[in-house]
Enzyme design. Structure first.
Site, PDB file in Angstrom:
ATOM      1  N   LYS A   1      -5.064 -10.635  -5.460  1.00 52.02           N
ATOM      2  CA  LYS A   1      -6.293 -10.958  -4.737  1.00 52.02           C
ATOM      3  C   LYS A   1      -7.390  -9.941  -5.045  1.00 52.02           C
ATOM      4  CE  LYS A   1      -5.650  -8.276  -0.653  1.00 52.02           C
ATOM      5  NZ  LYS A   1      -5.425  -7.961   0.685  1.00 52.02           N
TER       6      LYS A   1
ATOM      7  N   LYS B   1       0.825  -1.215   0.000  1.00 52.91           N
ATOM      8  CA  LYS B   1       0.000   0.000   0.000  1.00 52.91           C
ATOM      9  C   LYS B   1       0.856   1.260   0.000  1.00 52.91           C
ATOM     10  CE  LYS B   1      -4.248  -1.909   1.958  1.00 52.91           C
ATOM     11  NZ  LYS B   1      -5.177  -1.940   3.101  1.00 52.91           N
TER      12      LYS B   1
ATOM     13  N   LYS C   1     -10.689  -4.360  -2.229  1.00 54.29           N
ATOM     14  CA  LYS C   1     -11.525  -3.157  -2.241  1.00 54.29           C
ATOM     15  C   LYS C   1     -10.705  -1.933  -2.596  1.00 54.29           C
ATOM     16  CE  LYS C   1     -13.278  -4.237   2.086  1.00 54.29           C
ATOM     17  NZ  LYS C   1     -14.157  -4.118   3.261  1.00 54.29           N
TER      18      LYS C   1
HETATM   19  P1  AMP Z   1     -10.940  -6.029   4.615  1.00 61.41           P
HETATM   20  O1  AMP Z   1     -11.948  -5.750   3.575  1.00 61.41           O
HETATM   21  O2  AMP Z   1      -9.545  -5.803   4.151  1.00 61.41           O
HETATM   22  O3  AMP Z   1     -11.248  -5.395   5.922  1.00 61.41           O
HETATM   23  O4  AMP Z   1     -11.026  -7.598   4.892  1.00 61.41           O
HETATM   24  C1  AMP Z   1     -12.032  -8.180   5.682  1.00 61.41           C
HETATM   25  C2  AMP Z   1     -11.850  -9.682   5.721  1.00 61.41           C
HETATM   26  O5  AMP Z   1     -12.000 -10.230   4.406  1.00 61.41           O
HETATM   27  C3  AMP Z   1     -10.473 -10.136   6.216  1.00 61.41           C
HETATM   28  O6  AMP Z   1     -10.621 -11.287   7.025  1.00 61.41           O
HETATM   29  C4  AMP Z   1      -9.745 -10.476   4.946  1.00 61.41           C
HETATM   30  O7  AMP Z   1      -8.753 -11.461   5.132  1.00 61.41           O
HETATM   31  C5  AMP Z   1     -10.870 -11.022   4.088  1.00 61.41           C
HETATM   32  N1  AMP Z   1     -10.566 -10.848   2.665  1.00 61.41           N
HETATM   33  C6  AMP Z   1     -10.334  -9.687   2.005  1.00 61.41           C
HETATM   34  N2  AMP Z   1     -10.081  -9.889   0.703  1.00 61.41           N
HETATM   35  C7  AMP Z   1     -10.165 -11.236   0.522  1.00 61.41           C
HETATM   36  C8  AMP Z   1     -10.005 -12.087  -0.616  1.00 61.41           C
HETATM   37  N3  AMP Z   1      -9.740 -11.598  -1.830  1.00 61.41           N
HETATM   38  N4  AMP Z   1     -10.177 -13.426  -0.437  1.00 61.41           N
HETATM   39  C9  AMP Z   1     -10.458 -13.942   0.780  1.00 61.41           C
HETATM   40  N5  AMP Z   1     -10.609 -13.189   1.897  1.00 61.41           N
HETATM   41  C10 AMP Z   1     -10.464 -11.854   1.777  1.00 61.41           C
END
Ligand code: AMP
Ligand code: TRP
Length: 325
Positions: free
Chosen positions: A190, A109, A193
């Site tokens: 991956k 990032k 968002k």
């Molecule tokens: P975040 O949106 O970064 O707050 O992520 C929230 C949760 O979603 C965390 O447990 C991340 O590990 C999971 N997560 C985010 N992106 C992915 C992805 N592409 N595949 C699987 N899990 C994800």
């Protein structure tokens, strides 16, 4: 089993969040489970205040729609429990600059912007505090959070050795399939968002026609043999894992039933649309009643504070602070 996990209210929730994390939360909810919308974490990247406010409420409704039951577990907003920010400072004085600057997510990032915020560096310490404040034994997260979890364990152990045994050392828990859902247009990265890849990201509340379009246009390969093989066929394997997560089979079993990519994509698209339909429906109903969502958040914050408050006081006292006396 004491559980804690969190999700940032930045952008819209996507299928990676759902399969990697939220579905596990729903499956493991119990009176000792705490789930938080980590709005403080969302401040580490630029976000419009009005958007953050709205999305925080969107996420409350989304998590309820996905199946979290506030009678069964505690759902709260991180900033409404001030111990999180306070704990973060104490742990910043336990973690080292070296270990934070080595975090993969930080490096990625930070490399994408000039003059990144200090919070981007200290982000995993805030996360460690989230977890340790609740003495969580298990932390259900996607694969991308493994390194942050390892750091949390490290910080907990260092603290316990230096100041006395206060923290429970937590374990990360990943789902059997789809712990790392990849971008549909670029299966080497991956689904995320923070990177704008509208055709590569399946959002939970995309229209069925959009879901269909994105899956049909997903990048695969040209040899047209359906086989589960991440190294040789990352795009196809991503689709197979997604299918398996929704159908409850293994990706290999799914692959055996198909001989053409087009058929797999068509069925996957139907499976995703029908699996998400009830969540979409509930979301619309819940999101309309903002007062109810606010009240629910207030109850969640009060319940969370009952656990986080005493733990915070123990940590502060162990470090020699007169706080709370
Ligand atoms: P975040 O949106 O970064 O707050 O992520 C929230 C949760 O979603 C965390 O447990 C991340 O590990 C999971 N997560 C985010 N992106 C992915 C992805 N592409 N595949 C699987 N899990 C994800
Ligand atoms: N850092 C996590 C992510 O981006 C979100 C998060 C913050 C979290 N605090 C947490 C996850 C505590 C699990 C436990 O996905």
């Amino acid at each position: 089993m004491r559980i804690l996990s969190g999700i940032q209210p930045s952008g819209s929730m996507h299928i990676g969040n759902y399969l990697g994390a939220v579905r596990q939360w729903v499956a493991s909810q119990n009176p000792d489970a705490f789930y938080c919308i980590v709005d403080l974490h969302a401040l580490t990247l630029e976000i419009e205040p009005q958007k953050l406010r709205e999305q925080t409420v969107d996420y409350l409704a989304s998590l309820l729609a996905a199946g979290l039951d506030p009678e069964l577990c505690t759902l709260f907003i991180q900033s409404q429990v001030p111990y999180h920010a306070q704990m973060s400072w104490l742990l910043e004085c336990v973690a080292t600059y070296g270990e934070l600057s080595r975090m993969t997510q930080f490096k990625e990032k930070a490399s994408r912007q000039h003059g990144y915020r200090v919070g981007l560096l200290t982000y995993p310490v805030l996360m460690a505090g989230d977890i340790l404040l609740y003495s969580a034994q298990q932390v259900p997260v996607g694969d991308d959070q493994r390194q942050h979890l390892e750091l949390t364990r490290e910080i907990a152990e260092r603290f316990n050795n230096r100041y006395g045994s206060v923290f429970t050392v937590p374990e990360g828990v990943q789902p059997a399939a789809s712990s790392r859902v990849m971008d549909l247009q670029d299966p080497s990265r991956k689904m995320s968002k923070s990177l704008a890849s509208p055709m590569g990201t399946l959002y939970l509340f995309d229209e069925p026609s959009e879901i269909d379009k994105k899956i049909k246009k997903a990048v695969t390969d040209t040899d047209n043999e359906v086989r589960f093989d991440w190294d040789a066929k990352p795009g196809l394997s991503n689709l197979l894992e997604m299918y398996a997560s929704f159908s409850g089979e293994s990706p290999v079993e799914v692959a055996e039933r198909y001989s053409r990519y087009g058929d797999l994509k068509k069925d996957l698209s139907e499976l995703v649309v029908t699996s998400l339909a009830p969540i979409r429906q509930r979301y619309r109903e819940l999101r309309d009643d903002e007062a109810a969502l606010q009240a629910l958040a207030a109850r969640g914050a009060a319940k969370a504070s009952e656990v986080a408050g005493p733990l915070y006081e123990r940590v502060a006292a162990a470090m020699g602070l007169l706080a709370g006396r």
